[in-house]
Motif scaffolding. Structure first.
Motif, PDB file in Angstrom:
ATOM      1  N   ASP A  21       0.866  -1.177   0.000  1.00 18.75           N
ATOM      2  CA  ASP A  21       0.000   0.000   0.000  1.00 18.75           C
ATOM      3  C   ASP A  21       0.907   1.231   0.000  1.00 18.75           C
ATOM      4  O   ASP A  21       1.599   1.499   0.979  1.00 18.75           O
ATOM      5  CB  ASP A  21      -0.884  -0.019   1.242  1.00 18.75           C
ATOM      6  CG  ASP A  21      -1.818   1.170   1.346  1.00 18.75           C
ATOM      7  OD1 ASP A  21      -1.608   2.178   0.641  1.00 18.75           O
ATOM      8  OD2 ASP A  21      -2.760   1.094   2.157  1.00 18.75           O
ATOM      9  N   GLU A  23      -0.309   4.324  -1.023  1.00 19.46           N
ATOM     10  CA  GLU A  23      -1.209   5.482  -1.137  1.00 19.46           C
ATOM     11  C   GLU A  23      -0.713   6.680  -0.332  1.00 19.46           C
ATOM     12  O   GLU A  23      -0.756   7.806  -0.797  1.00 19.46           O
ATOM     13  CB  GLU A  23      -2.615   5.087  -0.690  1.00 19.46           C
ATOM     14  CG  GLU A  23      -3.623   6.204  -0.836  1.00 19.46           C
ATOM     15  CD  GLU A  23      -5.016   5.764  -0.431  1.00 19.46           C
ATOM     16  OE1 GLU A  23      -5.958   6.469  -0.826  1.00 19.46           O
ATOM     17  OE2 GLU A  23      -5.176   4.747   0.267  1.00 19.46           O
ATOM     18  N   VAL A  27       2.056   9.522  -5.169  1.00 14.85           N
ATOM     19  CA  VAL A  27       0.881   9.885  -5.966  1.00 14.85           C
ATOM     20  C   VAL A  27       0.777   9.041  -7.235  1.00 14.85           C
ATOM     21  O   VAL A  27      -0.196   9.158  -7.973  1.00 14.85           O
ATOM     22  CB  VAL A  27       0.887  11.390  -6.341  1.00 14.85           C
ATOM     23  CG1 VAL A  27       0.789  12.250  -5.089  1.00 14.85           C
ATOM     24  CG2 VAL A  27       2.105  11.746  -7.164  1.00 14.85           C
ATOM     25  N   ASP A  30      -1.966   3.661  -5.768  1.00 16.45           N
ATOM     26  CA  ASP A  30      -2.344   3.322  -4.394  1.00 16.45           C
ATOM     27  C   ASP A  30      -1.680   2.023  -3.936  1.00 16.45           C
ATOM     28  O   ASP A  30      -1.368   1.865  -2.768  1.00 16.45           O
ATOM     29  CB  ASP A  30      -3.858   3.176  -4.279  1.00 16.45           C
ATOM     30  CG  ASP A  30      -4.587   4.498  -4.474  1.00 16.45           C
ATOM     31  OD1 ASP A  30      -3.962   5.572  -4.335  1.00 16.45           O
ATOM     32  OD2 ASP A  30      -5.796   4.454  -4.789  1.00 16.45           O
ATOM     33  N   TYR A  31      -1.508   1.094  -4.888  1.00 17.08           N
ATOM     34  CA  TYR A  31      -0.954  -0.212  -4.544  1.00 17.08           C
ATOM     35  C   TYR A  31       0.022  -0.693  -5.599  1.00 17.08           C
ATOM     36  O   TYR A  31      -0.172  -0.464  -6.793  1.00 17.08           O
ATOM     37  CB  TYR A  31      -2.065  -1.275  -4.439  1.00 17.08           C
ATOM     38  CG  TYR A  31      -3.031  -1.031  -3.328  1.00 17.08           C
ATOM     39  CD1 TYR A  31      -2.751  -1.461  -2.033  1.00 17.08           C
ATOM     40  CD2 TYR A  31      -4.234  -0.381  -3.559  1.00 17.08           C
ATOM     41  CE1 TYR A  31      -3.648  -1.239  -1.002  1.00 17.08           C
ATOM     42  CE2 TYR A  31      -5.134  -0.148  -2.536  1.00 17.08           C
ATOM     43  CZ  TYR A  31      -4.838  -0.577  -1.259  1.00 17.08           C
ATOM     44  OH  TYR A  31      -5.722  -0.350  -0.233  1.00 17.08           O
ATOM     45  N   ASP A  79      -4.513   3.147 -10.405  1.00 15.58           N
ATOM     46  CA  ASP A  79      -4.397   3.039  -8.946  1.00 15.58           C
ATOM     47  C   ASP A  79      -3.585   1.828  -8.501  1.00 15.58           C
ATOM     48  O   ASP A  79      -3.140   1.758  -7.363  1.00 15.58           O
ATOM     49  CB  ASP A  79      -5.785   2.957  -8.303  1.00 15.58           C
ATOM     50  CG  ASP A  79      -6.573   4.248  -8.456  1.00 15.58           C
ATOM     51  OD1 ASP A  79      -5.953   5.309  -8.649  1.00 15.58           O
ATOM     52  OD2 ASP A  79      -7.814   4.184  -8.394  1.00 15.58           O
ATOM     53  N   GLY A 102       5.909   2.304   2.428  1.00 12.24           N
ATOM     54  CA  GLY A 102       4.558   1.798   2.202  1.00 12.24           C
ATOM     55  C   GLY A 102       4.257   0.708   3.205  1.00 12.24           C
ATOM     56  O   GLY A 102       5.124   0.249   3.956  1.00 12.24           O
TER      57      GLY A 102
END
Length: 111
Positions: A21, A23, A27, A30-31, A79, A102
């Motif tokens: 992750d 996020e 930017v 997200d994953y 994303d 992350g």
């Protein structure tokens, strides 16, 4: 989307499948979903299965880097970015270390 990608990778025996992750630290997505393959044929099978499953679910790959002979293929779904590596390249590039800020998602059930 992450769950489908992980399922597709596991169906074709992708090794050491991990979800990061990112996020809160980037930017660009997200994953990250990472998997290792033992040879070029398995790499292609993993990539093909991810593309097929996500396409059937209505997700389009915005960009793909790498080819059948590549030892690292990146599929950008906006994303979610899916990385399929040879074992050697995965160790060499070590995205888990680079993106250590992350959060490693231990299971798709956490999503």
């Amino acid at each position: 989307m992450v769950k489908l990608a992980v399922e597709a990778l596991e169906e074709k025996k992708g090794e050491d499948v991990k979800i990061i992750d990112i996020e809160g630290v980037s930017v660009i997505a997200d994953y990250f979903v990472l998997a290792s393959a033992s040879n070029a044929n398995q790499t292609q099978a993993l990539v093909d299965n991810v593309e097929e499953k996500l396409f059937k679910a209505g997700y389009e790959c915005h960009q793909k880097e790498g080819s059948m002979s590549s030892t690292w293929v990146l599929m950008d779904y906006g994303d979610v970015i899916v990385h399929v590596f040879s074992k050697e390249d995965r160790l060499f590039y070590d995205l888990e270390r680079i993106w250590r800020d992350g959060k490693i998602v231990e299971s798709v059930d956490e999503l």
